[in-house]
Design a protein around this motif. Structure first.
Motif, mmCIF file in Angstrom:
data_model
loop_
_atom_site.group_PDB
_atom_site.id
_atom_site.type_symbol
_atom_site.label_atom_id
_atom_site.label_comp_id
_atom_site.label_asym_id
_atom_site.label_seq_id
_atom_site.Cartn_x
_atom_site.Cartn_y
_atom_site.Cartn_z
ATOM 1 N N ALA A 403 0.787 -1.099 -0.027
ATOM 2 C CA ALA A 403 0.061 0.263 0.007
ATOM 3 C C ALA A 403 0.840 1.213 0.083
ATOM 4 C CB ALA A 403 -0.712 -0.072 1.110
ATOM 5 N N THR A 404 1.948 1.228 0.720
ATOM 6 C CA THR A 404 2.882 2.364 0.721
ATOM 7 C C THR A 404 3.450 2.714 -0.578
ATOM 8 O OG1 THR A 404 3.359 1.972 3.174
ATOM 9 C CG2 THR A 404 4.924 3.271 1.815
ATOM 10 N N LEU A 405 3.856 1.618 -1.231
ATOM 11 C CA LEU A 405 4.340 1.610 -2.544
ATOM 12 C C LEU A 405 3.503 2.161 -3.593
ATOM 13 C CD1 LEU A 405 7.017 0.932 -4.328
ATOM 14 C CD2 LEU A 405 5.970 -1.269 -4.518
ATOM 15 N N THR A 406 2.433 1.572 -3.636
ATOM 16 C CA THR A 406 1.422 1.963 -4.706
ATOM 17 C C THR A 406 0.702 3.482 -4.316
ATOM 18 O OG1 THR A 406 -0.064 0.808 -3.692
ATOM 19 C CG2 THR A 406 0.942 -0.363 -5.293
ATOM 20 N N LEU A 407 0.576 3.873 -3.015
ATOM 21 C CA LEU A 407 -0.163 4.979 -2.832
ATOM 22 C C LEU A 407 0.434 6.221 -2.619
ATOM 23 C CD1 LEU A 407 -2.984 3.433 -0.569
ATOM 24 C CD2 LEU A 407 -2.989 3.696 -3.081
ATOM 25 N N THR A 408 1.646 6.358 -2.343
ATOM 26 C CA THR A 408 2.634 7.353 -2.379
ATOM 27 C C THR A 408 3.015 8.083 -3.645
ATOM 28 O OG1 THR A 408 3.716 6.155 -0.460
ATOM 29 C CG2 THR A 408 5.007 8.246 -1.418
ATOM 30 N N ARG A 409 2.595 9.479 -3.825
ATOM 31 C CA ARG A 409 2.676 10.354 -5.037
ATOM 32 C C ARG A 409 3.794 11.174 -4.598
ATOM 33 N NH1 ARG A 409 0.360 6.325 -6.327
ATOM 34 N NH2 ARG A 409 -1.404 6.086 -7.532
ATOM 35 N N THR A 410 4.249 11.925 -5.866
ATOM 36 C CA THR A 410 5.206 12.869 -5.577
ATOM 37 C C THR A 410 4.787 14.253 -4.949
ATOM 38 O OG1 THR A 410 4.585 13.631 -7.963
ATOM 39 C CG2 THR A 410 6.354 11.970 -7.813
ATOM 40 N N THR A 411 3.509 14.299 -4.867
ATOM 41 C CA THR A 411 3.153 15.731 -4.091
ATOM 42 C C THR A 411 2.209 15.161 -2.841
ATOM 43 O OG1 THR A 411 0.950 15.948 -5.302
ATOM 44 C CG2 THR A 411 3.262 16.881 -6.505
ATOM 45 N N ALA A 412 2.078 16.055 -1.795
ATOM 46 C CA ALA A 412 1.103 15.698 -0.697
ATOM 47 C C ALA A 412 -0.356 15.784 -1.227
ATOM 48 C CB ALA A 412 1.522 16.652 0.457
ATOM 49 N N ARG A 413 -0.690 16.519 -2.047
ATOM 50 C CA ARG A 413 -2.068 16.832 -2.639
ATOM 51 C C ARG A 413 -2.557 15.577 -3.128
ATOM 52 N NH1 ARG A 413 -3.968 19.453 -7.257
ATOM 53 N NH2 ARG A 413 -6.182 19.899 -7.090
ATOM 54 N N GLN A 414 -1.633 15.201 -4.086
ATOM 55 C CA GLN A 414 -2.049 14.170 -4.967
ATOM 56 C C GLN A 414 -1.970 12.819 -4.148
ATOM 57 O OE1 GLN A 414 0.943 13.077 -8.079
ATOM 58 N NE2 GLN A 414 -0.501 12.038 -9.424
ATOM 59 N N THR A 415 -0.992 12.557 -3.076
ATOM 60 C CA THR A 415 -0.994 11.450 -2.254
ATOM 61 C C THR A 415 -2.383 11.401 -1.247
ATOM 62 O OG1 THR A 415 1.405 11.413 -2.114
ATOM 63 C CG2 THR A 415 -0.002 10.357 -0.328
ATOM 64 N N ARG A 416 -2.687 12.694 -1.126
ATOM 65 C CA ARG A 416 -4.002 12.832 -0.055
ATOM 66 C C ARG A 416 -5.138 12.257 -0.751
ATOM 67 N NH1 ARG A 416 -2.757 17.167 1.401
ATOM 68 N NH2 ARG A 416 -4.106 18.701 0.140
ATOM 69 N N SER A 417 -5.378 12.924 -2.353
ATOM 70 C CA SER A 417 -6.461 12.350 -3.088
ATOM 71 C C SER A 417 -6.451 10.970 -3.334
ATOM 72 C CB SER A 417 -6.567 13.435 -4.336
ATOM 73 O OG SER A 417 -5.358 13.203 -4.952
ATOM 74 N N THR A 418 -5.230 10.358 -3.737
ATOM 75 C CA THR A 418 -4.980 8.940 -3.975
ATOM 76 C C THR A 418 -5.310 7.967 -2.777
ATOM 77 O OG1 THR A 418 -3.279 9.453 -5.425
ATOM 78 C CG2 THR A 418 -3.611 7.068 -4.693
ATOM 79 N N VAL A 419 -5.172 8.486 -1.543
ATOM 80 C CA VAL A 419 -5.299 7.570 -0.260
ATOM 81 C C VAL A 419 -6.898 7.532 -0.180
ATOM 82 C CG1 VAL A 419 -4.869 7.606 2.191
ATOM 83 C CG2 VAL A 419 -3.016 7.754 0.616
ATOM 84 N N ARG A 420 -7.379 8.674 -0.174
ATOM 85 C CA ARG A 420 -8.931 8.820 0.278
ATOM 86 C C ARG A 420 -9.794 7.665 -0.869
ATOM 87 N NH1 ARG A 420 -9.147 13.888 0.254
ATOM 88 N NH2 ARG A 420 -9.548 14.273 -1.987
ATOM 89 N N ALA A 421 -9.300 7.858 -2.363
ATOM 90 C CA ALA A 421 -9.923 6.910 -3.024
ATOM 91 C C ALA A 421 -9.530 5.445 -2.745
ATOM 92 C CB ALA A 421 -9.482 7.316 -4.648
ATOM 93 N N ALA A 422 -8.376 5.310 -2.505
ATOM 94 C CA ALA A 422 -7.958 3.830 -2.126
ATOM 95 C C ALA A 422 -8.529 3.205 -1.050
ATOM 96 C CB ALA A 422 -6.257 3.779 -2.178
ATOM 97 N N LEU A 423 -8.472 4.254 0.198
ATOM 98 C CA LEU A 423 -9.371 3.635 1.217
ATOM 99 C C LEU A 423 -10.881 3.181 1.043
ATOM 100 C CD1 LEU A 423 -7.828 5.795 4.066
ATOM 101 C CD2 LEU A 423 -7.122 3.613 3.626
ATOM 102 N N THR A 424 -11.528 4.069 0.218
ATOM 103 C CA THR A 424 -12.895 3.838 0.013
ATOM 104 C C THR A 424 -12.986 2.516 -0.985
ATOM 105 O OG1 THR A 424 -13.292 6.051 -0.335
ATOM 106 C CG2 THR A 424 -14.918 4.688 -1.254
ATOM 107 N N GLY A 425 -11.985 2.392 -1.728
ATOM 108 C CA GLY A 425 -12.058 0.840 -2.601
ATOM 109 C C GLY A 425 -11.783 -0.244 -1.902
#
Length: 702
Positions: A403-425
């Protein structure tokens, strides 16, 4: 069947079929054929890692060719992970080193960058207890079979119909277009029609990295890749010079070699296109172009009109660009065996691969490189996740690192939106899994029958629908896999959700702490640094021209190495910036960053052309008035670059403030000193083009 689907779904279906066939075949072969759960696990995850988690660009056969040398790397990573898993501290230290090394390999181009996440998983999977080195053979066997099946599937199952145009062909088309333009300009009526102008701009623009598929970009550090990139840059420069060539003067004092040079440019361009298409021939056209250029450069012209001298200087620049394109194309085709290598402009042509890799790696080994920043971010995040998983002994702890590998992005904003969608899924997937496990219980026949169609759906919808769908579907896939490996209850879904929450939290923390704005600030800082270096090169070049031009053994213009490095840093930051979401209403979105990067190329190439021509000759110092004029104009162009640089630098006092400047504010190109020689006009042409670049960056040209 896939032909009737939308293209994006058709491509996803083809890739899903390949990875499902490889993963399921290896998994069922070892689990039910040889009763080896360890080999089955590694066969499945090797295929999923390198096809589902990795994003290797290109067609199926191109990916298969990339995967062949990946197999030994997977052996090494599995072996290291197996023996370092004996202690948490050793596994964490290995994760830190391996995580950084694999992420930093992105400097080698899109293919190493795309393979890196899958290779990370090849270390993550064996780096957890239990410590069973005696199972290393089964692990290696399973991974090898899984990768072999994937390579065969990529190469032969549902081959991709849509084929991209290779970069060599794009460069050949640009060279053809340059040949047609040179032919029209060298023959009566000595003008380009609208059709030729549009074609030249289209073929030149087609070589931009943003318009070239990742798999075709010559982004690697090898001699041939560098030569091909150099060919594309020279072709774009040549087309730009041809389309902006001043009109032919009627002044007889201008000489009659100009059209001859352009016709020689035509022949050299067509020869270059032929060579890029694999039809090798002699270098006769390039030799003729050298002689024609030398004849034009040695023509007497002290009494020629200024317009004629400007035209002559522009034609010489066209010839230099054509010679560079021809030589670079030979290097791209023949590599180190090319005869066209020069010690300055083509410094890489005689170097071996290890040295070129070292130059690429050492050039990015600093905190100002986005490749270095990304490698540090992901290595620290993975090491922290491995520490938490080891200390808390989380069940299926490798899911946390995944999860850390696939959800970490290059910006905090992008990581935040990615994590939100990932947790929902993940939550949705976990609820479905919990219900399924509660209803079916330990009947592995149901799980075995449901896994392949579920994998087909997961690997089709995940890449198309986004991270939420991907996490939901992958949660169900891994649940069906582990339910066949060992008896499972509904709590398996709970463990999966817990691990994803913990892994995403680690990714979010390091996304916030380590360069949280990604390439946003780094791009501005890198372009500002590049412009400062370009300004230094302009000042040094004009000063050297005023003092008498090149002096042997000069092989590059002053500041060539520092400007080249600054340009590489800016280009890598721009490449990452284009893939990141932008801040709402950010003024940087409207800035012409491509123009900024081209100004660096124009500075670098122009300075080399002025001081290091193909036939280096010592020129006499300029007279007082031309020397003062070219120095003054160079200083003012450099001042424009420094002003824009100060506004771009995020660490400056007034970053981001609009810059209002124009050509007339800095340099008067129309006021020509009496009796100015040819080098003055060559420098004036170069400086005027640079001033146009600066104005475009500042926003003066819309």
């Amino acid at each position: 069947m896939t032909a009737r689907l939308p293209p994006v779904y058709a491509a996803a279906v083809r890739r899903s079929v390949r990875v499902t066939l490889a993963a399921a075949a290896g998994f069922y072969l070892f689990l039910y054929g040889f009763d080896s759960p360890v080999a089955a696990t590694y066969a499945l995850f090797a295929a999923v890692a390198m096809a589902g988690l990795s994003h290797i660009p290109g067609t199926g056969r191109q990916r298969a060719a990339t995967l062949v040398p990946v197999v030994p790397a997977c052996w090494v990573l599995i072996t290291i992970g197996t023996f370092l898993s004996v202690r948490t501290w050793s596994a964490v230290l290995g994760m830190l080193v391996v995580g950084f090394t694999l992420a930093f390999m992105a400097v080698g181009g899109p293919r190493p960058a795309g393979a890196a996440p899958g290779l990370q998983l090849m270390y993550i999977l064996p780096s957890f207890p239990p410590y069973v080195p005696e199972s290393l053979g089964e692990r290696l066997l399973g991974a090898t079979v899984g990768l072999a099946l994937l390579i065969l599937a990529e190469a032969f199952v549902l081959p991709d119909r849509a084929r991209t145009v290779p970069y060599r062909e794009l460069a050949a088309r640009a060279a053809d277009s340059a040949g047609r333009c040179a032919d029209a300009l060298g023959s009566a009526p000595y003008t380009l029609g609208d059709t030729a102008l549009r074609a030249a701009r289209e073929f030149g623009g087609g070589l931009r990295s943003s318009r070239v598929p990742e798999a075709e970009r010559p982004a690697g550090p090898s001699v041939r890749a560098r030569g091909l990139a150099h060919t594309g840059l020279a072709a774009r420069t040549l087309l730009g010079r041809l389309t902006s060539l001043p009109p032919l003067s009627g002044d007889p004092s201008a000489g009659r070699a100009g059209p001859e040079v352009l016709l020689a440019v035509r022949d050299a361009s067509l020869e270059t296109a032929s060579r890029l298409r694999g039809r090798e021939n002699a270098v006769a056209a390039r030799s003729r172009l050298r002689k024609a250029r030398q004849a034009l450069a040695s023509e007497p012209g002290p009494d020629a009109a200024p317009a004629a001298l400007r035209r002559q200087a522009a034609v010489l620049e066209v010839a230099d660009a054509a010679l560079a394109m021809s030589a670079a194309a030979e290097i791209a085709v023949r590599g180190r065996a090319a005869s066209a290598a020069a010690p300055g402009r083509f410094w890489y042509a005689r170097m071996r691969a290890p040295r070129l890799w070292w130059r690429r790696l050492s050039g990015h080994a600093g905190q100002r490189s986005v490749f270095f920043q990304n490698a540090v971010r992901i290595a620290l995040a993975l090491a922290a996740a491995r520490t938490i998983a080891g200390l808390d002994t989380l069940p299926h702890g490798f899911w946390m690192l995944l999860a850390t590998l696939t959800l970490t992005r290059t910006t905090a904003r992008q990581t935040r939106s990615t994590v939100r969608a990932a947790l929902t899924g993940t939550l949705v997937g976990a609820l479905v899994v919990a219900a399924l496990l509660a209803l079916v219980g330990t009947d592995t026949t149901v799980y075995a029958a449901a896994l392949p169609p579920l994998m087909l759906i997961a690997f089709t919808l995940g890449p198309v629908k986004g991270i939420g769908w991907a996490q939901a579907m992958f949660t169900m896939v891994v649940a069906l896999v582990f339910a066949q490996l060992a008896p499972a209850t509904w709590q398996l879904a709970e463990f999966r959700l817990l691990d994803v929450v913990a892994g995403s939290a680690v990714g979010a923390v390091f996304g916030l702490l380590a360069w949280p704005r990604g390439a946003h600030d780094e791009l501005r800082r890198a372009v500002a640094t590049m412009l400062r270096s370009a300004a230094e090169t302009v000042v040094a070049t004009t000063a050297q021209l005023a003092a008498g031009g090149a002096r042997a053994p000069v092989v590059t213009a002053p500041g060539h190495r520092s400007l080249q490095h600054a340009l590489i840093m800016a280009e890598s930051a721009y490449a990452q910036y284009r893939g990141e979401p932008k801040e709402p209403a950010a003024p940087e979105d409207a800035r012409d960053w491509q123009a900024a990067l081209m100004s660096g190329h124009h500075t670098l190439w122009g300075a080399d052309r002025l001081l290091v021509p193909p036939e280096t000759a010592v020129a006499p110092p300029l007279d007082r008035e031309p020397a003062e004029a070219v120095t003054r104009i160079g200083d003012r162009v450099a001042a424009g670059m420094l002003l824009v640089s100060a506004r771009l630098d995020p660490s400056g006092d007034t970053p981001g403030r609009p810059v209002a400047l124009g050509t007339r504010d800095f340099a008067d190109f129309s006021a020509e000193p009496p009796g100015a020689p040819r080098p003055y006009y060559a420098a004036a042409e170069w400086l005027e083009s640079l001033m146009t670049d600066v104005e475009r960056i500042a926003g003066a040209h819309k």
